[in-house]
Enzyme design. Structure first.
Site, PDB file in Angstrom:
ATOM      1  N   CYS A 287       0.750  -1.203  -0.076  1.00  0.00           N
ATOM      2  CA  CYS A 287       0.186   0.000   0.403  1.00  0.00           C
ATOM      3  C   CYS A 287       1.321   0.866   0.151  1.00  0.00           C
ATOM      4  CB  CYS A 287      -0.874   0.029   1.342  1.00  0.00           C
ATOM      5  SG  CYS A 287      -1.774  -1.753   1.202  1.00  0.00           S
ATOM      6  N   GLY A 289       1.117   3.765  -1.521  1.00  0.00           N
ATOM      7  CA  GLY A 289       0.996   6.217  -1.519  1.00  0.00           C
ATOM      8  C   GLY A 289       1.259   6.583  -0.289  1.00  0.00           C
ATOM      9  N   ASP A 333      -4.644  -3.949  -6.832  1.00  0.00           N
ATOM     10  CA  ASP A 333      -5.095  -3.592  -5.138  1.00  0.00           C
ATOM     11  C   ASP A 333      -4.575  -4.668  -4.289  1.00  0.00           C
ATOM     12  OD1 ASP A 333      -7.195  -4.661  -3.275  1.00  0.00           O
ATOM     13  OD2 ASP A 333      -9.047  -4.435  -4.324  1.00  0.00           O
ATOM     14  N   ASP A 350       0.921  -0.968   4.984  1.00  0.00           N
ATOM     15  CA  ASP A 350       1.345   0.609   5.537  1.00  0.00           C
ATOM     16  C   ASP A 350      -0.121   0.547   5.190  1.00  0.00           C
ATOM     17  OD1 ASP A 350       1.398   2.852   7.209  1.00  0.00           O
ATOM     18  OD2 ASP A 350       1.920   4.116   5.053  1.00  0.00           O
ATOM     19  N   CYS A 403      -0.952   4.183  11.268  1.00  0.00           N
ATOM     20  CA  CYS A 403      -0.756   5.954  11.436  1.00  0.00           C
ATOM     21  C   CYS A 403      -1.663   5.547  13.201  1.00  0.00           C
ATOM     22  CB  CYS A 403      -0.589   6.845  11.239  1.00  0.00           C
ATOM     23  SG  CYS A 403      -1.910   7.165   9.484  1.00  0.00           S
TER      24      CYS A 403
END
Length: 470
Positions: A287, A289, A333, A350, A403
């Site tokens: 992931c 981006g 995906d 992430d 995060c």
């Protein structure tokens, strides 16, 4: 009397002369462009779901702001968004009508005025006069703005917090620290998960501090010593920028270095330094981006003779990854990524998350997110982590990172996947004090303890015995 001469008509079908366009005032001649810029940011956040940190550079360029004016506009917009909940409680006490009945554009102006009066070094008379002038330019409510802000200015911020009596402790924390109540509750539970619920006020306070700009030197491409600033406490690649713009740093312009929170640097380091048996040739960021972690991982892989592939589902975000200088970017995906099972040695998930650990950087996110968003994200996070474990070879490792410190997105996801697969949890040791996560062996960073985003990390390994993972 002499006859008047008739006006001469143009010949039929002859082209008409175009009307001369009326000149418009250049942006640089607009009165008080810094406050106008801050208002534009608030409007964009409210009407377009824009992120303040992304729209700010465009607005500053539009109004040709730099230096102190740019700094003033940035603090005015970002600070107003951070403290919105507190200011709304104060404004409600100063209005003769419910806050919900105030026009949104008028409320934007009132919040900007409240921030200047209560939290910035702007003389009260100047803050009121300038905000009333801003209201004249953008609303028809300058009289209301003047009257309300004079009431706001009657007390200091601490005095307002004292007179606004709220009995429920979580409701009061939400008002004082400008967080939605459900976010306060979620963060309190997260702290309880690591045995430190008494730190709630410190965490909420840290969420409202503007973050410092942290740079990362990408190994093999730049050296930490060529970056201006003080070394970060835990990452060997980071410095805290002393002053100025990152774009003025040669290594950043040349993509040999970048802007990256120290917590994100530690995520890349945790994956790169994870113990591994056997080959170490092919890494995947599933992931990837917008690309900061992928860029650091690629640099680390290059130094070790490995190859990184960056996968991102959304095409425009895949473009952002490539803009960081990452060479191998795939648009796919992550939950059904176009790679064969057992391909990779190291893999980063992430995961898309609520972002409640990065409220310092995106102050408006706290007002957008809802509990239902987390309920929708958790199944996706579990699918991504399960898919990642299929993509690594037996003995390969997967780092799951968010995060967000919220229990459902951290402990809940990891425990669910450990239960449903044969994966094993591997302890992470980054040498960062007071960073124990909610599951032994996991890591949880905190803004109030470490000065980083609240990054969670768990390292999972596919067993060497190639058993099915479902």
């Amino acid at each position: 009397m002499p006859r008047s001469t008739p006006r001469r008509q143009p010949p039929r079908n002859s082209p008409q002369k175009a009307a001369k366009p009326q000149p418009t005032a250049p942006v640089r001649l607009i009165k008080d462009p810094a406050r106008r810029a801050a208002l534009d940011v608030l409007v964009a956040v409210r009407t377009d779901d824009a992120y303040a940190n992304l729209v700010l550079p465009h607005v500053l360029a539009k109004y040709e702001l730099s230096g102190r004016d740019a700094g003033f506009a940035t603090e005015l917009a970002s600070g107003t968004l951070r403290q919105q909940g507190t200011y709304d409680a104060i404004l409600a006490a100063c209005l003769d009508r419910p806050l919900a009945r105030v026009q949104a554009k008028v409320l934007d102006v009132l919040r900007l005025g409240a921030h200047q009066i209560l939290s910035m070094r702007v003389p009260t008379f100047a803050a009121i006069d300038a905000t009333v002038e801003l209201a004249k330019q953008s609303t028809n409510a300058s009289g209301l703005v003047n009257a309300v802000l004079r009431k706001v200015a009657a007390r200091e911020l601490d005095e307002w917090l004292a007179v606004l009596v709220i009995d429920d402790p979580l409701d009061r924390a939400a008002m004082v620290h400008s967080h939605p109540r459900w976010v306060v509750e979620a963060l309190r539970q997260s702290l309880q998960g690591v045995g430190a619920s008494s730190e709630l006020d410190a965490l909420l306070t840290a969420d409202n501090l503007a973050p410092q700009v942290t740079l990362v030197a990408r190994p093999g491409r730049s050296e930490v010593d060529e970056l201006p600033g003080e070394r970060t406490a835990y990452s060997p690649f980071g410095v805290v920028l002393e002053s100025g713009s990152p774009s003025a740093v040669d290594a950043v312009r040349e993509k040999r270095a970048g802007v990256q929170d120290e917590g994100s640097q530690l995520v890349a380091l945790a994956l790169a330094d994870a113990p591994l048996v056997g080959r170490d040739e092919l890494w995947l960021d599933i992931c990837a981006g917008p690309g900061g972690k992928a860029a650091l991982l690629e640099a680390l892989a290059d130094v070790r003779g490995a190859v990184l592939v960056a996968n991102e589902r959304q095409l425009h975000r895949a473009g952002l990854v490539a803009a960081h200088g990452v060479r191998r970017v795939v648009a796919g995906d992550g939950a059904s990524a176009p790679f064969a099972a057992g391909t990779f040695d190291r893999l980063l998930v992430d995961a898309p998350c609520s972002g409640l650990g990065a409220l310092r950087r995106r102050p408006e996110a706290r007002w957008r997110k809802k509990p239902a968003d987390i309920a929708e994200l958790v199944p996706l996070q579990e699918r991504l982590l399960t898919a990642a474990l299929r993509l690594v070879r037996p003995g390969g490792v997967v780092l799951y990172a968010t995060c967000s410190p919220v229990a459902d997105e951290t402990r809940g996801v990891v425990e669910s996947v450990l239960t449903s697969t044969a994966a094993e949890l591997v302890p992470i040791d980054l040498g960062v004090p007071d960073s124990a996560g909610p599951i032994p062996g996991t890591v949880q960073l905190w803004p109030h303890r470490h000065g980083t985003d609240a990054m969670f990390m768990a390292l999972l390994q596919r067993p060497l015995t190639d058993r099915p993972l479902d």
